[in-house]
Design an enzyme around this catalytic site. Structure first.
Site, PDB file in Angstrom:
ATOM      1  N   GLY A  19       0.820  -1.200   0.000  1.00 51.57           N
ATOM      2  CA  GLY A  19       0.000   0.000   0.000  1.00 51.57           C
ATOM      3  C   GLY A  19       0.852   1.247   0.000  1.00 51.57           C
ATOM      4  O   GLY A  19       1.945   1.260   0.557  1.00 51.57           O
ATOM      5  N   GLY A  21       0.519   5.742   0.104  1.00 44.97           N
ATOM      6  CA  GLY A  21      -0.325   6.901   0.331  1.00 44.97           C
ATOM      7  C   GLY A  21       0.505   8.144   0.471  1.00 44.97           C
ATOM      8  O   GLY A  21       1.738   8.116   0.331  1.00 44.97           O
ATOM      9  N   MET A  23       1.255   9.680   3.029  1.00 46.17           N
ATOM     10  CA  MET A  23       2.082   9.693   4.227  1.00 46.17           C
ATOM     11  C   MET A  23       3.239   8.698   4.163  1.00 46.17           C
ATOM     12  O   MET A  23       4.106   8.708   5.022  1.00 46.17           O
ATOM     13  CB  MET A  23       1.215   9.382   5.450  1.00 46.17           C
ATOM     14  CG  MET A  23       0.167  10.446   5.732  1.00 46.17           C
ATOM     15  SD  MET A  23       0.896  12.024   6.219  1.00 46.17           S
ATOM     16  CE  MET A  23      -0.575  13.038   6.348  1.00 46.17           C
ATOM     17  N   VAL A  26       3.265   1.095   3.007  1.00 42.30           N
ATOM     18  CA  VAL A  26       3.019  -0.045   3.886  1.00 42.30           C
ATOM     19  C   VAL A  26       3.629  -1.284   3.219  1.00 42.30           C
ATOM     20  O   VAL A  26       3.396  -1.556   2.040  1.00 42.30           O
ATOM     21  CB  VAL A  26       1.518  -0.269   4.125  1.00 42.30           C
ATOM     22  CG1 VAL A  26       1.300  -1.449   5.065  1.00 42.30           C
ATOM     23  CG2 VAL A  26       0.874   0.988   4.696  1.00 42.30           C
ATOM     24  N   ASP A 132     -11.292   8.981  10.713  1.00 38.34           N
ATOM     25  CA  ASP A 132     -11.117   8.732   9.281  1.00 38.34           C
ATOM     26  C   ASP A 132     -11.680   7.357   8.910  1.00 38.34           C
ATOM     27  O   ASP A 132     -11.018   6.551   8.265  1.00 38.34           O
ATOM     28  CB  ASP A 132      -9.635   8.813   8.911  1.00 38.34           C
ATOM     29  CG  ASP A 132      -9.407   8.929   7.405  1.00 38.34           C
ATOM     30  OD1 ASP A 132     -10.323   9.373   6.690  1.00 38.34           O
ATOM     31  OD2 ASP A 132      -8.298   8.571   6.954  1.00 38.34           O
TER      32      ASP A 132
END
Length: 646
Positions: A19, A21, A23, A26, A132
């Site tokens: 993953g 993103g 930020m 992962v 979130d």
């Protein structure tokens, strides 16, 4: 930059990224010490905000031990990069599931939602708000267990963040709670809303705010509290309605959401052992038990149908619409603004002869209509809330006085759809087969679509009714029931905050808004002109219409104060009655009847459009049409003497 084969803290062997993103990344990794698969998330080393978020996630998630929350095992700070080591969930996210399989059934969504609600209940009991909740942050194991992840923007309720507000909006716009969109700090009930938005999305295939091409469109709809009615949710409709209430205090607590969702979810070992302990700090669930009500469709008040016309004023964007609405509120047909519709000084005080007053509180009991003559139907319609369907414009001066419209325009500029809102003083009756739902202090009824028309009804807390009639006037045009649901949702959101807002200012001295229909004729006058022995009379909403009938109801007189864009003789014979331009139309409203329309005055409304007020008087009964028309003209002449004058 980390690569496959690198080790973190000497024990977590990075295998592959699973993953990415804004930020960071992962990774799936192998914990060589305990011989297990883990997920390892790293923050970008050059992003201080990402490091802070990762640290925050580790601190808040680490205190939460629950079967439906992704566990945090470790936190590693290697000076240049930070890592959080978590439980590895192999099945992918809820968003992945929907992308691969399509929309979920209400029952499957209910099961997943029940598990995530339990996770939120645990989180909230520990004083942590997630902030979130989205389909991307719900992971599903291969065995079907749902787990909540990514506490990156979560916060502890006792932290300093509870006492300050950030300048930005946190959370993903399609799932953003209205209060957060307005700049308030997220709390427990905000998580409940986002859970509801997540479940709505996986069932309906779109955000509860509809579909939008730009994130700020979702934020705008969140701010205004616009929620679309679900159409595929079936047994989950009432629960979604509760979770998505625009008022946080009216939403159920997370533990209460568990119970609501459990009713819909099929029996499963994943939900049988959910903790039933309730956080005593959470609020109460709003009762939304569905029931039925006998709702009689409003009769077409004469043949009062909106003709297709090319627009005079077009709102090209939501911002323009908002300006028009605000302008209409300030300089509307009841204000003292600088239009031909300038109003009197209001020196008569109180009600006077007009029955209009500014003393009625705009903050009456929630869900009530209140004083009929000051309730403003246009305050329950918002063109901006319908803007996703096309260009919209408010039309405050068409048809009956208790009516307001929003028009949708096609590319050619012609009207393609009409949203009409009317008040009715007739109380709703229990029973019947129209499906309804309770929302706050009002009851909403939904009729089945008939051709190009769709009806929605709101029964108010003070036993009045609000009708929303949507009609497709041309093609292509949106589904009238979807349009009606959107308009109804906005009206309900206004009623949920208080009474129907009041009209502003005073009408012009000669306006029919000051008139009382039942006072312009009496039984003796009607008997002399038409031979009808009046046994009963019924005033319409605000006394802007009145009907007098004989004992059997087969003969009578109906008088309505109306407005239009222009006064035409289409479909009738021109006449002059008591010095007023008039039109006589035999059998216009029904067989064995005669309608007289008599012009009362002309003016420019708050939007600058030419507008007329007129009296529509219909005489009906088992008599020759010629006799009925003679009676109608005589009664119109009598009524003209008692109408408001300047």
């Amino acid at each position: 930059m980390a690569e496959a084969g690198d080790r973190v803290a000497g024990r977590y062997l990075l295998q592959e990224p699973i993953g990415r993103g804004g930020m960071g990344v992962v990774w799936r990794a192998h914990d060589e010490l305990l011989d297990r698969q883990v997920a390892v998330k790293c923050a970008r080393p050059d992003d201080d905000r990402a490091v802070l978020r990762l640290t925050n996630e580790a601190r808040n998630a680490a205190r939460l031990h629950h079967p439906h929350i992704v566990s945090v095992f470790d936190f590693v700070d290697e000076s240049e990069v930070c890592w959080i080591v978590m439980e590895y969930v192999s099945g992918g996210s809820l968003a992945d599931m929907v992308r691969s399989r399509g929309a979920l059934s209400p029952e499957e969504a209910g099961s997943i939602g029940c598990q995530i609600a339990a996770a939120l209940a645990k989180s909230h009991a520990e004083g942590v708000v997630h902030g979130d909740v989205t389909p991307e942050n719900v992971l599903i194991t291969e065995d079907g267990v749902a787990k909540l992840t990514d506490f990156g923007i979560s916060r502890a309720l006792w932290s300093e963040a509870t006492m300050t507000r950030t300048g930005g909006v946190r959370g993903k716009p399609p799932y953003l709670p209205p209060e957060v969109a307005r700049g308030e700090a997220a709390d427990r009930k905000s998580d409940v809303f986002s859970l509801g938005a997540t479940l709505y999305a996986v069932i309906e295939g779109r955000s509860p705010y509809g579909e939008a091409s730009h994130p700020m469109a979702y934020v705008a709809r969140a701010i205004e509290g616009y929620i679309e009615t679900p159409h595929r949710a079936g047994p989950l409709v009432d629960t979604l309605t509760a979770l998505l209430n625009v008022e946080p205090k009216r939403r159920p607590a997370a533990q209460q959401a568990v119970r609501l969702l459990r009713r819909v979810a099929p029996a499963s070992p994943h939900i049988e052992d959910l903790d039933s302990a309730e956080d005593p700090r959470d609020g109460e669930t709003l009762d939304r038990t569905p029931f039925t009500m006998r709702l009689v469709k409003p009769l077409v008040r004469g043949s009062w149908r909106r003709p297709r016309r090319r627009v005079v004023i077009a709102a090209a964007a939501v911002g323009t619409v908002a300006v028009l609405v605000a302008w209409a509120a300030l300089f509307g047909p009841w204000s003292g603004g600088r239009s031909d519709e300038s109003r009197g000084s209001g020196k008569d005080g109180g009600r006077g002869g007009s029955g209009v007053t500014d003393s009625v509180s705009p903050h009456g009991p929630a869900g009530t209509v209140g004083d009929a003559r000051t309730a403003d139907p246009c305050k329950l319609l918002n063109p901006a809330s319908l803007s996703r369907f096309g260009e919209t414009v408010l039309d405050p001066d068409y048809g009956e006085i208790d009516r307001c419209d929003v028009l949708l325009h096609g590319k050619s500029g012609d009207d393609i759809a009409d949203v009409q809102l009317n008040f009715s003083s007739e109380p709703p009756e229990p029973g019947g087969d129209v499906p309804t739902r309770r929302v706050g202090n009002v009851t909403v009824g939904a009729f089945q679509r008939e051709g190009d028309e769709c009806l929605r009804n709101i029964a108010s807390a003070d036993r009045k009714q609000i009708w929303i009639i949507t009609e497709r006037l041309d093609t292509p045009a949106p589904d009238p029931c979807q349009l009606g649901d959107a308009a109804t949702d906005y009206a309900v959101s206004v009623l949920d905050r208080g009474q129907v807002p009041r009209r502003s200012g005073q009408p012009a001295a000669s306006s029919l808004l000051r008139g009382h229909a039942c006072r312009v004729l009496d039984g003796d006058e009607i008997k002399r002109a038409s031979g009808v022995q009046v046994e009963d009379h019924e005033a319409g909403f605000g006394d802007w219409q009145c009907e007098w009938t004989n004992g059997s109801g087969d003969a009578g007189v109906k008088l309505v104060f109306n407005r239009d864009n222009q006064f035409t003789s289409e479909g009738g014979q021109r006449a002059v009655i008591a010095g007023n331009r008039s039109v006589v139309s035999p059998n216009e409203w029904d067989d064995d009847s005669c309608l007289v329309r008599m012009l009362h005055r002309s003016y420019r409304n708050s939007l600058g459009d030419d507008t007329v007020e007129m009296v529509s008087l219909n005489v009906y009964g088992p008599k020759p049409t010629e006799t009925l028309c003679h009676s109608a003209k005589a009664l119109a002449a009598t009524a003209a003497k008692k109408l408001p004058t300047s």
